[in-house]
Write an enzyme that holds these catalytic residues in place. Structure first.
Site, PDB file in Angstrom:
ATOM      1  N   ASP A   1      -8.774-108.938  -2.977  1.00  0.00           N
ATOM      2  CA  ASP A   1      -9.310-108.935  -4.344  1.00  0.00           C
ATOM      3  C   ASP A   1      -8.162-108.922  -5.361  1.00  0.00           C
ATOM      4  O   ASP A   1      -8.112-109.735  -6.271  1.00  0.00           O
ATOM      5  CB  ASP A   1     -10.202-107.700  -4.561  1.00  0.00           C
ATOM      6  CG  ASP A   1     -11.236-107.549  -3.462  1.00  0.00           C
ATOM      7  OD1 ASP A   1     -12.101-108.422  -3.349  1.00  0.00           O
ATOM      8  OD2 ASP A   1     -11.150-106.562  -2.699  1.00  0.00           O
TER       9      ASP A   1
ATOM     10  N   GLU B   1      -8.496-114.168   2.633  1.00  0.00           N
ATOM     11  CA  GLU B   1      -8.597-115.322   1.759  1.00  0.00           C
ATOM     12  C   GLU B   1      -7.236-115.796   1.246  1.00  0.00           C
ATOM     13  O   GLU B   1      -6.855-116.947   1.434  1.00  0.00           O
ATOM     14  CB  GLU B   1      -9.494-114.943   0.576  1.00  0.00           C
ATOM     15  CG  GLU B   1      -9.943-116.121  -0.190  1.00  0.00           C
ATOM     16  CD  GLU B   1     -11.166-115.869  -1.050  1.00  0.00           C
ATOM     17  OE1 GLU B   1     -11.073-116.096  -2.245  1.00  0.00           O
ATOM     18  OE2 GLU B   1     -12.229-115.456  -0.539  1.00  0.00           O
TER      19      GLU B   1
HETATM   20  O1  TRH Z   1      -6.304-108.081   2.725  1.00  0.00           O
HETATM   21  P1  TRH Z   1      -7.322-109.105   3.031  1.00  0.00           P
HETATM   22  O2  TRH Z   1      -8.072-108.939   4.251  1.00  0.00           O
HETATM   23  O3  TRH Z   1      -8.277-109.177   1.812  1.00  0.00           O
HETATM   24  C1  TRH Z   1      -9.579-109.540   1.594  1.00  0.00           C
HETATM   25  C2  TRH Z   1     -10.406-108.363   1.226  1.00  0.00           C
HETATM   26  O4  TRH Z   1     -10.823-107.712   2.394  1.00  0.00           O
HETATM   27  C3  TRH Z   1     -11.583-108.802   0.441  1.00  0.00           C
HETATM   28  O5  TRH Z   1     -12.473-107.761   0.180  1.00  0.00           O
HETATM   29  C4  TRH Z   1     -12.276-109.913   1.162  1.00  0.00           C
HETATM   30  O6  TRH Z   1     -13.215-110.387   0.310  1.00  0.00           O
HETATM   31  C5  TRH Z   1     -11.300-111.006   1.471  1.00  0.00           C
HETATM   32  O7  TRH Z   1     -10.225-110.508   2.250  1.00  0.00           O
HETATM   33  C6  TRH Z   1     -11.928-112.179   2.154  1.00  0.00           C
HETATM   34  O8  TRH Z   1      -6.614-110.562   3.120  1.00  0.00           O
HETATM   35  P2  TRH Z   1      -5.990-111.531   2.036  1.00  0.00           P
HETATM   36  O9  TRH Z   1      -7.070-112.172   1.219  1.00  0.00           O
HETATM   37  O10 TRH Z   1      -5.111-112.424   2.744  1.00  0.00           O
HETATM   38  O11 TRH Z   1      -5.141-110.608   1.065  1.00  0.00           O
HETATM   39  C7  TRH Z   1      -3.904-110.076   1.428  1.00  0.00           C
HETATM   40  C8  TRH Z   1      -2.971-110.113   0.235  1.00  0.00           C
HETATM   41  O12 TRH Z   1      -1.833-109.348   0.523  1.00  0.00           O
HETATM   42  C9  TRH Z   1      -2.480-111.510  -0.104  1.00  0.00           C
HETATM   43  O13 TRH Z   1      -2.412-111.661  -1.510  1.00  0.00           O
HETATM   44  C10 TRH Z   1      -1.095-111.561   0.465  1.00  0.00           C
HETATM   45  C11 TRH Z   1      -0.664-110.131   0.272  1.00  0.00           C
HETATM   46  N1  TRH Z   1       0.420-109.658   1.132  1.00  0.00           N
HETATM   47  C12 TRH Z   1       1.607-109.270   0.545  1.00  0.00           C
HETATM   48  O14 TRH Z   1       1.764-109.389  -0.691  1.00  0.00           O
HETATM   49  N2  TRH Z   1       2.608-108.793   1.327  1.00  0.00           N
HETATM   50  C13 TRH Z   1       2.475-108.661   2.678  1.00  0.00           C
HETATM   51  O15 TRH Z   1       3.410-108.191   3.343  1.00  0.00           O
HETATM   52  C14 TRH Z   1       1.259-109.080   3.281  1.00  0.00           C
HETATM   53  C15 TRH Z   1       1.098-108.984   4.768  1.00  0.00           C
HETATM   54  C16 TRH Z   1       0.249-109.561   2.468  1.00  0.00           C
END
Ligand code: TRH
Length: 377
Positions: free
Chosen positions: A17, A273
């Protein structure tokens, strides 16, 4: 006059999010000269990917974005020209009143979840509910023409390519994170939810003909990694060796660094996402752990994406990609599907870049939002 945008982000769980809304907010400021206020109800989740956030501050400026803590008790604030409710979050009732009181009502949009399903095209930009004369619209990101596209900053692919063509820059970047893979080792990043199929994948990686260096950012999959290694508690910096597999736990890094990490890796396991999209822009093969939904409806989303993603692969490579992704998302055994994928390595590698270029032909999500606003006024 610059348009004022309010983006509301309620952190339901994990990091997607805030990951999406922070990326969008920055891009609207940097590339479209918008005034953006980002309302976030959980600054701690934000801090993980943006360590300069001060979690004690209700108002702060970060990279040109006015970051506001979205308090449980709403404090009156004037409504902006454009209002985005991310992922169907509910706006504070007083803010909705403020929207309705404006002389010119704002453009109000629900920025929806990402999906490759066909129905998204038909729903994108459709009117949704109305509040006292303020119309809300659906805005869908997506992979298909006729959707809002994907978040992609200007120059992203050029930067990525330059970095991937510069082995010294990659080595320095990895070294700064304490990552020194053996020469010729396959570099894999692993960002995933809990997954019972992981052990079978690690088994096969540890006995493979080629060495693998696996990078695991601290998070939900660590429990499965620990169980497979037979260790109690892994923390960032820990390195373990089993056969030809090196497992290294790394700290959660800033969003820009995470991009670079994906660019360095030969293969990226991602989730949710935003990391899923970033892995596509990396132009490298990937494995998606989709966010689970009730009644397994996420599996339809998975199939829809796979159908699009693999459409131009040879039948055998298509079967290999589909087999691996389906195994991963059903906690099934990964050994055979992984071996199958390796057999089609060159084709799948090439395809990752082709897919990335095809997706980059669409307008990016921030531009699509701005264009919608311009056509609306
Ligand atoms: O963390 P996620 O699983 O997030 C979401 C939420 O669960 C949400 O509620 C749901 O609707 C959605 O998934 C489908 O996975 P996502 O979307 O990849 O988000 C992770 C974020 O973290 C992304 O912006 C990348 C960031 N990130 C970093 O900045 N540094 C890191 O070291 C890592 C591993 C990720």
């Amino acid at each position: 006059m610059k348009a004022r945008w309010d983006i509301f982000c309620s952190v339901v769980d994990n990091y997607g999010d805030i990951g999406v809304t922070w990326r969008l907010a920055r891009q609207l400021v940097a590339e479209h000269r918008c005034d953006v206020r980002l309302w976030v109800d959980d600054l701690r989740a934000f801090e993980r990917m943006c360590p300069q956030i001060d979690v004690q501050q209700d108002l702060q400026w970060q990279e040109g974005v006015e970051v506001r803590h979205w308090p449980a008790e709403w404090v009156k604030a004037p409504a902006a020209d454009v209002v985005i409710a991310a992922f169907a979050c509910q706006l504070p009732p007083d803010y909705m009143e403020a929207m309705a009181e404006r002389e010119r009502v704002p453009l109000w949009m629900n920025l929806d979840y990402l999906s490759a399903e066909e129905w998204v095209v038909g729903c994108h930009r459709l009117p949704s509910v109305k509040f006292k004369g303020v119309q809300k619209y659906f805005f869908f990101p997506g992979f298909r023409a006729g959707t809002g596209g994907l978040l992609r900053e200007a120059g992203l692919l050029e930067q990525r390519r330059a970095f991937q063509q510069d082995p010294d820059a990659q080595r320095d970047f990895l070294q700064a994170l304490g990552i020194v893979p053996a020469a010729h080792a396959r570099l894999i990043s692993l960002f995933a939810y809990e997954n019972a199929g992981l052990a079978s994948w690690l088994d096969v990686l540890s006995t493979d003909g080629r060495a693998t260096h696996l990078l695991v950012p601290e998070g939900r999959i660590l429990g499965d990694v620990q169980r497979w290694l037979g260790v109690d508690r892994l923390v960032a910096g820990d390195i373990q060796q089993r056969g030809v597999l090196t497992v290294q736990v790394i700290a959660f890094v800033r969003q820009e660094q995470y991009d670079r990490l994906l660019w360095c890796c030969d293969f990226n396991a991602v989730r949710g996402e935003d990391s899923f999209v970033r892995a596509q822009w990396a132009g490298r093969p990937l494995l998606w752990h989709i966010y689970r939904q009730d009644e397994d409806i996420h599996l339809d989303k998975l199939d829809a994406f796979l159908a699009m993603y693999t459409a131009n692969l040879s039948p055998a490579a298509r079967a290999a990609v589909i087999g691996l992704w389906q195994a991963w998302n059903t906690d099934a055994d990964m050994a055979q599907p992984w071996k199958m994928l390796l057999e089609h390595g060159p084709e799948v590698n090439l395809h990752a870049e082709t897919w990335c270029l095809e997706q980059a032909l669409q307008a990016d999500l921030a531009t699509a939002l701005v264009q919608f606003y311009e056509s609306w006024i």
